[in-house]
Design a protein around this motif. Structure first.
Motif, PDB file in Angstrom:
ATOM      1  N   LEU A 109       0.801  -1.223   0.000  1.00 51.97           N
ATOM      2  CA  LEU A 109       0.000   0.000   0.000  1.00 51.97           C
ATOM      3  C   LEU A 109       0.836   1.277   0.000  1.00 51.97           C
ATOM      4  O   LEU A 109       0.339   2.341  -0.376  1.00 51.97           O
ATOM      5  CB  LEU A 109      -0.974  -0.001   1.177  1.00 51.97           C
ATOM      6  CG  LEU A 109      -2.152  -0.960   1.018  1.00 51.97           C
ATOM      7  CD1 LEU A 109      -2.999  -0.986   2.286  1.00 51.97           C
ATOM      8  CD2 LEU A 109      -2.994  -0.603  -0.195  1.00 51.97           C
ATOM      9  N   ARG A 110       2.100   1.193   0.354  1.00 56.71           N
ATOM     10  CA  ARG A 110       2.955   2.388   0.309  1.00 56.71           C
ATOM     11  C   ARG A 110       3.069   2.933  -1.116  1.00 56.71           C
ATOM     12  O   ARG A 110       3.406   4.090  -1.314  1.00 56.71           O
ATOM     13  CB  ARG A 110       4.333   2.113   0.895  1.00 56.71           C
ATOM     14  CG  ARG A 110       5.208   1.252  -0.007  1.00 56.71           C
ATOM     15  CD  ARG A 110       6.540   0.965   0.593  1.00 56.71           C
ATOM     16  NE  ARG A 110       6.359  -0.126   1.543  1.00 56.71           N
ATOM     17  CZ  ARG A 110       7.317  -0.684   2.218  1.00 56.71           C
ATOM     18  NH1 ARG A 110       8.530  -0.258   2.089  1.00 56.71           N
ATOM     19  NH2 ARG A 110       7.071  -1.671   3.035  1.00 56.71           N
ATOM     20  N   TYR A 111       2.809   2.074  -2.114  1.00 55.34           N
ATOM     21  CA  TYR A 111       2.895   2.493  -3.512  1.00 55.34           C
ATOM     22  C   TYR A 111       1.577   3.078  -4.022  1.00 55.34           C
ATOM     23  O   TYR A 111       1.545   3.665  -5.099  1.00 55.34           O
ATOM     24  CB  TYR A 111       3.321   1.317  -4.398  1.00 55.34           C
ATOM     25  CG  TYR A 111       4.658   0.757  -3.975  1.00 55.34           C
ATOM     26  CD1 TYR A 111       5.829   1.442  -4.250  1.00 55.34           C
ATOM     27  CD2 TYR A 111       4.748  -0.436  -3.281  1.00 55.34           C
ATOM     28  CE1 TYR A 111       7.061   0.956  -3.845  1.00 55.34           C
ATOM     29  CE2 TYR A 111       5.977  -0.940  -2.866  1.00 55.34           C
ATOM     30  CZ  TYR A 111       7.128  -0.228  -3.152  1.00 55.34           C
ATOM     31  OH  TYR A 111       8.341  -0.702  -2.745  1.00 55.34           O
ATOM     32  N   ALA A 112       0.502   2.927  -3.268  1.00 54.71           N
ATOM     33  CA  ALA A 112      -0.819   3.385  -3.708  1.00 54.71           C
ATOM     34  C   ALA A 112      -0.843   4.892  -3.940  1.00 54.71           C
ATOM     35  O   ALA A 112      -1.550   5.368  -4.831  1.00 54.71           O
ATOM     36  CB  ALA A 112      -1.881   2.976  -2.694  1.00 54.71           C
ATOM     37  N   LYS A 113      -0.072   5.640  -3.183  1.00 53.90           N
ATOM     38  CA  LYS A 113      -0.065   7.093  -3.343  1.00 53.90           C
ATOM     39  C   LYS A 113       0.477   7.523  -4.707  1.00 53.90           C
ATOM     40  O   LYS A 113       0.247   8.641  -5.149  1.00 53.90           O
ATOM     41  CB  LYS A 113       0.735   7.754  -2.227  1.00 53.90           C
ATOM     42  CG  LYS A 113       2.212   7.426  -2.265  1.00 53.90           C
ATOM     43  CD  LYS A 113       2.972   8.103  -1.142  1.00 53.90           C
ATOM     44  CE  LYS A 113       4.436   7.743  -1.235  1.00 53.90           C
ATOM     45  NZ  LYS A 113       4.903   6.941  -0.147  1.00 53.90           N
ATOM     46  N   LEU A 114       1.183   6.620  -5.387  1.00 52.99           N
ATOM     47  CA  LEU A 114       1.739   6.926  -6.703  1.00 52.99           C
ATOM     48  C   LEU A 114       0.775   6.622  -7.839  1.00 52.99           C
ATOM     49  O   LEU A 114       1.009   7.010  -8.982  1.00 52.99           O
ATOM     50  CB  LEU A 114       3.026   6.124  -6.926  1.00 52.99           C
ATOM     51  CG  LEU A 114       4.145   6.356  -5.915  1.00 52.99           C
ATOM     52  CD1 LEU A 114       5.270   5.364  -6.147  1.00 52.99           C
ATOM     53  CD2 LEU A 114       4.646   7.783  -5.989  1.00 52.99           C
ATOM     54  N   MET A 115      -0.309   5.924  -7.510  1.00 55.30           N
ATOM     55  CA  MET A 115      -1.246   5.478  -8.535  1.00 55.30           C
ATOM     56  C   MET A 115      -2.096   6.643  -9.035  1.00 55.30           C
ATOM     57  O   MET A 115      -2.475   7.514  -8.266  1.00 55.30           O
ATOM     58  CB  MET A 115      -2.138   4.368  -7.989  1.00 55.30           C
ATOM     59  CG  MET A 115      -1.350   3.158  -7.535  1.00 55.30           C
ATOM     60  SD  MET A 115      -2.374   1.888  -6.819  1.00 55.30           S
ATOM     61  CE  MET A 115      -2.790   1.021  -8.319  1.00 55.30           C
TER      62      MET A 115
END
Length: 87
Positions: free
Chosen positions: A68-74
């Motif tokens: 989920l740490r990568y969700a902000k990049l989506m």
């Protein structure tokens, strides 16, 4: 007995030569390591709109919270769907 060649053992000297010259070994913020490549790969997947569960699977994360740490990049992929409801 010769040590077993691993990705870490093979690539880290190359990464050191290309990116880590003149950096202290304890400078974890600026050093490029194998994990940097994993993080970059996952970041690019997220930026391209890859579903978070697909990223989780590709990264072999056992816990979705790691992914989920990568969700902000989506990209805001749900916005277009909601806007189409009211056209």
């Amino acid at each position: 007995m010769k040590p077993k060649a691993t990705i870490q053992n093979v690539l880290q000297p190359l990464l050191n030569k290309l990116f880590n010259q003149n950096l202290d070994i304890s400078d974890a913020t600026n050093r490029v390591v194998i994990h940097t490549l994993r993080h970059t790969f996952a970041s690019h997947l997220a930026i391209e709109g890859t579903p978070i569960l697909t990223i989780k699977k590709l990264m072999n994360h056992s816990d979705i919270n790691h992914t989920l740490r990568y969700a902000k990049l989506m990209p805001d992929s749900g916005r277009e769907i909601v806007e189409r409801l009211y056209e």
